[in-house]
Design a protein around this motif. Structure first.
Motif, PDB file in Angstrom:
ATOM      1  N   LEU A 103       0.824  -1.212   0.000  1.00 42.27           N
ATOM      2  CA  LEU A 103       0.000   0.000   0.000  1.00 42.27           C
ATOM      3  C   LEU A 103       0.858   1.261   0.000  1.00 42.27           C
ATOM      4  N   ARG A 115       2.791   1.777  -3.372  1.00 37.65           N
ATOM      5  CA  ARG A 115       1.902   2.185  -4.466  1.00 37.65           C
ATOM      6  C   ARG A 115       1.173   3.479  -4.151  1.00 37.65           C
ATOM      7  N   GLU A 116       1.444   4.031  -2.972  1.00 37.84           N
ATOM      8  CA  GLU A 116       0.844   5.284  -2.519  1.00 37.84           C
ATOM      9  C   GLU A 116      -0.681   5.239  -2.570  1.00 37.84           C
ATOM     10  N   VAL A 117      -1.239   4.181  -1.988  1.00 39.59           N
ATOM     11  CA  VAL A 117      -2.686   4.011  -1.919  1.00 39.59           C
ATOM     12  C   VAL A 117      -3.138   4.446  -0.521  1.00 39.59           C
ATOM     13  N   ILE A 169      -9.197   2.274   3.212  1.00 38.02           N
ATOM     14  CA  ILE A 169      -7.953   1.665   3.695  1.00 38.02           C
ATOM     15  C   ILE A 169      -7.868   1.813   5.217  1.00 38.02           C
ATOM     16  N   LEU A 191      -7.206  -3.661  -3.057  1.00 35.67           N
ATOM     17  CA  LEU A 191      -7.185  -2.207  -3.248  1.00 35.67           C
ATOM     18  C   LEU A 191      -5.789  -1.710  -3.626  1.00 35.67           C
ATOM     19  N   ALA A 192      -4.757  -2.349  -3.117  1.00 34.67           N
ATOM     20  CA  ALA A 192      -3.396  -1.934  -3.452  1.00 34.67           C
ATOM     21  C   ALA A 192      -3.041  -2.292  -4.887  1.00 34.67           C
TER      22      ALA A 192
END
Length: 83
Positions: free
Chosen positions: A26, A29-31, A36, A80-81
């Motif tokens: 996460l 990947r700068e999520v 989150i 999500l990542a």
């Protein structure tokens, strides 16, 4: 009692690499986002509850439920990542 504390801590250490791997993914990947944050808080809450149930020698089915919710959170965070 010490054995239960030791086993609970060992279980935490065994599951820690999964969580750290997802957090690293996460972060790299700068999520970020509310979803989150909610998933991470849910994961941590059920991780703590899992340890308490283990130490208190409560019904093992509750531990399985906590573990299932933790894995669902990890799968959702990984998804999500990647997306």
């Amino acid at each position: 009692m010490l054995w239960r504390l030791y086993r609970s801590q060992a279980n935490l250490v065994e599951n820690l690499p999964l969580y750290l791997g997802v957090v690293f993914l996460l972060t790299s990947r700068e999520v970020f986002g509310t979803a989150i944050d909610i998933l991470i808080v849910t994961y941590m809450g059920f991780r703590i509850l899992h340890s308490i149930i283990h130490i208190a020698r409560l019904n093992p089915n509750f531990r399985v439920l906590c573990l299932s919710i933790q894995f669902i959170c990890l799968i959702a965070l990984t998804t999500l990542a990647i997306l």
